[in-house]
Design an enzyme around this catalytic site. Structure first.
Site, mmCIF file in Angstrom:
data_model
loop_
_atom_site.group_PDB
_atom_site.id
_atom_site.type_symbol
_atom_site.label_atom_id
_atom_site.label_comp_id
_atom_site.label_asym_id
_atom_site.label_seq_id
_atom_site.Cartn_x
_atom_site.Cartn_y
_atom_site.Cartn_z
ATOM 1 N N SER A 61 39.496 46.905 37.476
ATOM 2 C CA SER A 61 38.211 46.722 38.159
ATOM 3 C C SER A 61 37.104 47.658 37.697
ATOM 4 C CB SER A 61 38.393 46.894 39.665
ATOM 5 O OG SER A 61 39.002 45.743 40.173
ATOM 6 N N LYS A 64 34.117 46.008 36.393
ATOM 7 C CA LYS A 64 33.181 45.257 37.252
ATOM 8 C C LYS A 64 31.721 45.723 37.128
ATOM 9 C CE LYS A 64 36.418 43.223 40.500
ATOM 10 N NZ LYS A 64 37.670 43.674 41.070
ATOM 11 N N TYR A 189 37.411 36.805 32.917
ATOM 12 C CA TYR A 189 37.642 37.885 33.880
ATOM 13 C C TYR A 189 38.932 38.663 33.549
ATOM 14 C CZ TYR A 189 38.857 40.136 38.318
ATOM 15 O OH TYR A 189 39.227 41.052 39.270
ATOM 16 N N TYR A 241 36.296 50.174 47.127
ATOM 17 C CA TYR A 241 36.710 49.155 48.101
ATOM 18 C C TYR A 241 36.663 49.676 49.529
ATOM 19 C CZ TYR A 241 38.410 47.346 43.737
ATOM 20 O OH TYR A 241 38.492 46.948 42.451
ATOM 21 N N VAL A 259 43.136 49.079 39.342
ATOM 22 C CA VAL A 259 44.568 49.155 39.638
ATOM 23 C C VAL A 259 45.407 49.601 38.436
ATOM 24 C CG1 VAL A 259 44.577 47.558 41.614
ATOM 25 C CG2 VAL A 259 44.898 46.660 39.292
HETATM 26 N N1 GLN Z 1 42.612 42.625 37.455
HETATM 27 C C1 GLN Z 1 42.763 43.071 38.798
HETATM 28 C C2 GLN Z 1 42.742 41.901 39.758
HETATM 29 O O1 GLN Z 1 41.919 41.058 39.585
HETATM 30 C C3 GLN Z 1 41.660 44.028 39.135
HETATM 31 C C4 GLN Z 1 41.750 44.544 40.550
HETATM 32 C C5 GLN Z 1 41.513 46.020 40.674
HETATM 33 O O2 GLN Z 1 41.539 46.783 39.707
HETATM 34 N N2 GLN Z 1 41.327 46.478 41.883
HETATM 35 O O3 GLN Z 1 43.522 41.803 40.674
#
Ligand code: GLN
Length: 305
Positions: A61, A64, A189, A241, A259
């Site tokens: 993420s 993003k 994505y 988050y 993550v």
């Molecule tokens: N690629 C992960 C997902 O879409 C990214 C989520 C994250 O890093 N929080 O679930």
């Protein structure tokens, strides 16, 4: 600075064993929880490292903000704001956080999966591969590292198992917020999430946001100052988050977690910080990474509040 970073890693090392690696993307479950690295780029352009700053991990993420920036550069603020809101959802990154009402742009933000998947559709390009390649180029430029590539194993692993993201994308489609082929949008994505970096790359990317889009070495304004300010503001409220409030209190700077175990933190006008420690808390944020950032913030008085 190096000594401070080393001390912080040493003190926080016990926390590396306290979280769990992400296992909903099978390839991420193979991460080594003993790896712990930090990089800080300071306003003189120097990069300070400690621990495993050469270890590669996927952005997840942390990409993003790059997707948001690419959408802003390609379509402008008005178009982006029509598709996604900016309010913190206070929910997990992959939540189906919509009651029985119609899904509207104000229900999502650019830092949760739904918002980020929607923003992939705004990137310019004939195909979704071309859109991704433009995003990769922007990321390489901000990291000042032309060799950045995706980790194919992680990309394929998420593509195979990413059904929750498929569900979120179909929900966008059901409510008229996504018009293209879901698999093609998600391919962009998933590739984006799989870009492989080190903490040094994150420190450099973070520094361009801290420096409001200006490359320190060349003086080039890579993107409008206003976009850097907007992205930093969104990161402050939604970057971690449903842990963003706690992070604002304890660290006090805009940041983005992934993550894969990385965290990129931005200290406006002062620093870009990259962290890596793959064991996560229940919200998907690196446990030891947050602890180390808390200590660093306290030592150097980094909070913007
Ligand atoms: N690629 C992960 C997902 O879409 C990214 C989520 C994250 O890093 N929080 O679930």
């Amino acid at each position: 600075m190096e000594n401070l970073l080393k001390d912080i890693l040493k003190t926080c090392y016990p926390y590396t064993g306290q979280g769990k690696v992400a296992n909903y993307i099978p390839q991420l479950a193979k991460a080594d929880v003993t790896e712990f690295g930090i990089s800080v780029m300071t306003e003189d352009g120097v990069i300070h490292n400690a621990g495993d700053s050469d270890k590669k991990f996927t952005m997840q993420s942390i990409v993003k903000p790059m997707i948001l920036l690419m959408a802003l550069l390609d379509q402008g603020e008005e178009c982006v704001r029509r598709l996604v809101g900016v309010e913190a959802t206070g929910k997990p990154f992959d939540a189906f956080n919509y009651s029985d009402q119609a899904l509207k742009s104000e229900h999502i933000n650019p830092m949760i999966n739904t918002g980020s998947i929607a923003l992939c559709t705004l990137i310019k390009g004939e195909t979704y591969l071309e859109k991704f390649n433009r995003l990769l180029e922007l990321t390489r430029k901000m990291a000042d590292n032309p060799s950045l590539e995706i980790d194919r194993d992680v990309y394929l692993s998420e593509k195979e198992t990413g059904n929750k993201n498929r569900a979120l994308a179909y929900m966008l489609k059901a409510y008229g917020m996504l018009h293209d082929d879901v698999e093609e949008v998600l391919d962009c994505y998933f590739r984006a999430c799989s870009i492989s970096v080190t903490s040094v790359d994150l420190a450099k990317i973070g520094f361009t946001l801290a420096n409001r889009g200006k490359n320190l070495q060349t003086g080039e304004q890579m993107f409008p100052e206003k976009y850097a300010r907007d992205i930093n503001a969104v990161l402050m409220t939604c970057g971690m988050y449903d842990g963003s409030g706690e992070f604002a209190l304890n660290v006090g700077v805009p940041a983005k977690s992934g993550v894969g175990g990385g965290i990129m933190a931005i200290v406006p006008h002062r620093m870009g910080i990259g962290m890596y420690s793959p064991a996560l808390d229940g919200k998907g944020n690196s446990v030891a990474g947050i602890k180390a950032l808390e200590m660093l913030s306290e030592h150097l008085d980094l909070s913007i509040f």
